[in-house]
Design a protein around this motif. Structure first.
Motif, short mmCIF file in Angstrom:
data_model
loop_
_atom_site.label_atom_id
_atom_site.label_comp_id
_atom_site.label_asym_id
_atom_site.label_seq_id
_atom_site.Cartn_x
_atom_site.Cartn_y
_atom_site.Cartn_z
N HIS A 44 -14.88 5.29 4.55
CA HIS A 44 -15.69 6.27 4.64
C HIS A 44 -15.02 7.77 4.32
O HIS A 44 -13.98 7.88 5.42
CB HIS A 44 -16.54 6.32 5.50
CG HIS A 44 -17.54 5.22 5.75
ND1 HIS A 44 -18.22 5.01 6.97
CD2 HIS A 44 -17.77 4.26 4.86
CE1 HIS A 44 -19.05 3.78 6.58
NE2 HIS A 44 -18.67 3.60 5.23
N ASN A 45 -15.00 8.52 3.53
CA ASN A 45 -14.42 9.58 3.18
C ASN A 45 -14.06 10.27 4.30
O ASN A 45 -13.00 10.80 4.51
CB ASN A 45 -15.14 10.51 2.14
CG ASN A 45 -14.22 11.58 1.50
OD1 ASN A 45 -13.31 11.20 0.82
ND2 ASN A 45 -14.71 12.64 1.21
N ALA A 46 -15.01 10.65 4.97
CA ALA A 46 -14.69 11.90 6.17
C ALA A 46 -13.58 11.02 7.14
O ALA A 46 -12.84 11.70 7.73
CB ALA A 46 -15.80 12.20 6.99
N ALA A 47 -14.01 9.87 7.37
CA ALA A 47 -13.08 9.05 8.27
C ALA A 47 -11.73 8.95 7.82
O ALA A 47 -10.60 8.48 8.74
CB ALA A 47 -13.76 7.77 8.59
N LEU A 48 -11.51 9.11 6.32
CA LEU A 48 -10.07 9.01 6.04
C LEU A 48 -9.52 10.39 5.76
O LEU A 48 -8.38 10.47 6.30
CB LEU A 48 -10.40 8.32 4.54
CG LEU A 48 -9.07 7.86 3.97
CD1 LEU A 48 -8.42 6.84 4.66
CD2 LEU A 48 -9.53 7.36 2.35
N LEU A 49 -10.17 11.24 5.67
CA LEU A 49 -9.80 12.81 5.62
C LEU A 49 -9.59 13.51 7.23
O LEU A 49 -8.50 14.20 7.18
CB LEU A 49 -10.61 13.87 5.02
CG LEU A 49 -10.72 13.43 3.35
CD1 LEU A 49 -11.76 14.47 2.77
CD2 LEU A 49 -9.41 13.49 2.85
N GLU A 50 -10.14 13.01 7.82
CA GLU A 50 -10.35 13.61 9.24
C GLU A 50 -8.77 13.50 10.04
O GLU A 50 -8.14 14.19 10.36
CB GLU A 50 -11.20 13.03 10.18
CG GLU A 50 -11.87 13.99 11.29
CD GLU A 50 -11.13 13.73 12.62
OE1 GLU A 50 -11.28 14.53 13.61
OE2 GLU A 50 -10.83 12.67 12.68
N PRO A 51 -8.37 11.99 10.00
CA PRO A 51 -6.98 11.88 10.63
C PRO A 51 -5.74 12.57 9.74
O PRO A 51 -4.63 12.45 10.46
CB PRO A 51 -6.75 10.55 10.65
CG PRO A 51 -7.85 9.89 9.57
CD PRO A 51 -9.03 10.91 9.65
N VAL A 52 -5.93 12.83 8.47
CA VAL A 52 -4.82 13.63 7.92
C VAL A 52 -4.32 14.71 8.75
O VAL A 52 -3.08 15.06 8.67
CB VAL A 52 -5.42 14.05 6.63
CG1 VAL A 52 -4.42 14.72 5.83
CG2 VAL A 52 -5.62 12.69 5.67
N GLN A 53 -5.30 15.38 9.31
CA GLN A 53 -4.84 16.68 10.07
C GLN A 53 -3.85 16.24 11.34
O GLN A 53 -2.88 17.09 11.54
CB GLN A 53 -5.98 16.95 10.81
CG GLN A 53 -7.30 17.61 9.90
CD GLN A 53 -7.02 18.32 8.76
OE1 GLN A 53 -6.23 19.43 8.89
NE2 GLN A 53 -7.45 18.04 7.75
N SER A 54 -4.09 15.03 11.91
CA SER A 54 -3.25 14.71 13.00
C SER A 54 -1.97 13.78 12.58
O SER A 54 -1.05 14.04 13.16
CB SER A 54 -3.88 13.99 14.29
OG SER A 54 -4.74 13.04 13.72
N ASP A 55 -2.29 12.87 11.84
CA ASP A 55 -1.14 12.04 11.19
C ASP A 55 -1.26 11.64 9.86
O ASP A 55 -1.81 10.47 9.58
CB ASP A 55 -0.94 10.60 12.38
CG ASP A 55 0.30 9.94 12.19
OD1 ASP A 55 0.90 10.28 11.13
OD2 ASP A 55 0.08 8.98 13.04
N LYS A 56 -1.16 12.66 8.76
CA LYS A 56 -1.03 12.25 7.50
C LYS A 56 -0.26 11.23 7.12
O LYS A 56 -0.48 10.11 6.30
CB LYS A 56 -0.64 13.34 6.51
CG LYS A 56 -0.75 13.36 5.18
CD LYS A 56 -0.47 14.59 4.48
CE LYS A 56 -0.67 14.36 2.98
NZ LYS A 56 -0.32 15.63 2.14
#
Ligand code: FE2
Length: 385
Positions: A44-56
């Motif tokens: 799911h798009n949001a669930a993929l983009l959100e953790p980029v902030q903490s651990d890309k």
């Protein structure tokens, strides 16, 4: 003496191929995925983009694994969360189709005439048609994330539109560019390590620009088939085609979903058996900085066309962060080479300035369009031999 580094067709094994393809996917190996459907990972798009902030790094690693040692294919639901962005871009496609039809364009040489519509190099053509829609569409951080996961930085985006009308016929299963576009006699001249390497030079993607119910023929996919080392020589052989016909899977897509797969994955467009549903995809072919892409893109022209609209959005702070980075990556050349080292020496470090660096510098310094155009042309001149 062994010649096994130069694989011959008689060494192929449909049995070994089927053993690879019969692996099943362990969802817990991919913690960011929402589910596994028919051995395809669904994100799911949001669930993929959100953790980029903490651990890309963790996100990039998971996506790369999925495409390499995993099933080789993944879907991102809602990669374009705003359907208006897709609809506006569809209107740009329509205008290009009309212009090309008026010029008597021959259409799609990959299918029977009349059933398909194709826009080659839709990347450049959409920028020429509507700079605003181009900027809105390619400032998509999800496209950039998956491209970077597979190819690292400075990848080269290209795109082609594929429209399949009711009655449009399925393709034969195949692998894609690079070696998927060569005859067997040429494929077998490449040592096997180069054949394996070539899949790391390209990423295949497709953004659903219409809904794609199963009856409309979304891409048939054979998960894990990218792992078969001899696949570039195998896909035309009857046993492999039969196996594909029996085991390929299809997933319905909603408008705005994106599909990404390893170019070595066996796949084929499906039959559109609907009476009235037109299937529209923007196919993305993303190349490594180290590879030759399939299409030429006149990036200088493209940048000159979008710069005024881009500058305005940048100054109004409508475009920044991951969205700006995605747009710059899709539009401009990010690699310093090949160049002419006599006239284009490095400004700092070991690598001469890239088009991407020049573009970002222009935005930060708020160059006017005329000055930007001059500097871009000057850079191109210095790089030429
Ligand atoms: Fe293909």
């Amino acid at each position: 003496m062994t010649d096994t580094l130069f694989l011959q067709p008689d060494a192929l094994s449909a049995n070994a191929f089927s053993l690879l393809c019969e692996q099943s996917l362990t969802l817990s190996d991919y913690p960011l995925a929402a589910e596994a459907e028919k051995n395809v990972l669904i994100y799911h798009n949001a669930a993929l983009l959100e953790p980029v902030q903490s651990d890309k790094i963790a996100v990039l690693s998971e996506l790369h694994r999925a495409l390499s040692t995993g099933p080789g294919v993944l879907v991102i639901k809602g990669a374009y969360p705003d359907s208006e962005v897709i609809e506006r871009h569809n209107r740009v496609f329509d205008a290009i189709f009309q212009q090309e039809a008026a010029r008597g364009n021959a259409g799609d040489h990959f299918s029977a005439a009349g059933n398909n519509g194709r826009i080659w190099n839709s990347l450049q053509k959409t920028a020429e048609q509507d700079a605003g829609s181009f900027i809105e569409y390619y400032s998509n951080p999800t496209l950039a994330l998956v491209s970077e996961a597979w190819l690292g930085p400075w990848y080269q985006m290209t795109a082609q539109v594929n429209v399949v009308r009711p009655g449009g016929k399925a393709q034969q299963p195949h692998r894609d560019y690079h070696l998927g576009f060569q005859e067997n006699r040429d494929v077998q001249r490449f040592p096997l390590p180069l054949q394996l390497l070539s899949q790391y030079l390209t990423l295949q993607g497709a953004v659903a620009h219409s809904a794609m119910p199963l009856e409309s023929g979304p891409t048939q996919l054979l998960p894990f088939s990218q792992q078969y080392p001899g696949g570039y020589l195998a896909w035309r052989q009857p046993e492999f085609i039969d196996y594909f016909r029996q085991h390929a899977v299809q997933l319905p897509l909603a408008q705005g979903d994106a599909l990404f797969f390893n170019p070595a994955l066996f796949h084929a467009a499906g039959n559109n058996v609907t009476r009235d549903h037109v299937r529209i995809a923007n196919l993305l072919q993303v190349s490594s900085a180290f590879g030759k892409p399939m299409e030429t893109v006149n990036r200088l022209r493209l940048l000159q066309l979008i710069y005024p609209a881009l500058r305005q959005r940048y100054q109004n702070e409508q475009l920044h962060g991951a969205e700006l980075a995605a747009l710059v990556a899709a539009a401009a050349d990010g690699y310093s080479f090949p160049t002419n080292l006599d006239s284009d020496p490095p400004l700092a470090g070991l690598a001469p300035q890239t088009q991407q660096q020049l573009l970002l510098h222009a935005l930060q310094e708020d160059w006017n369009a005329e000055y930007f155009n001059q500097q871009l042309e000057r850079q191109q001149r210095l790089r030429s031999a």
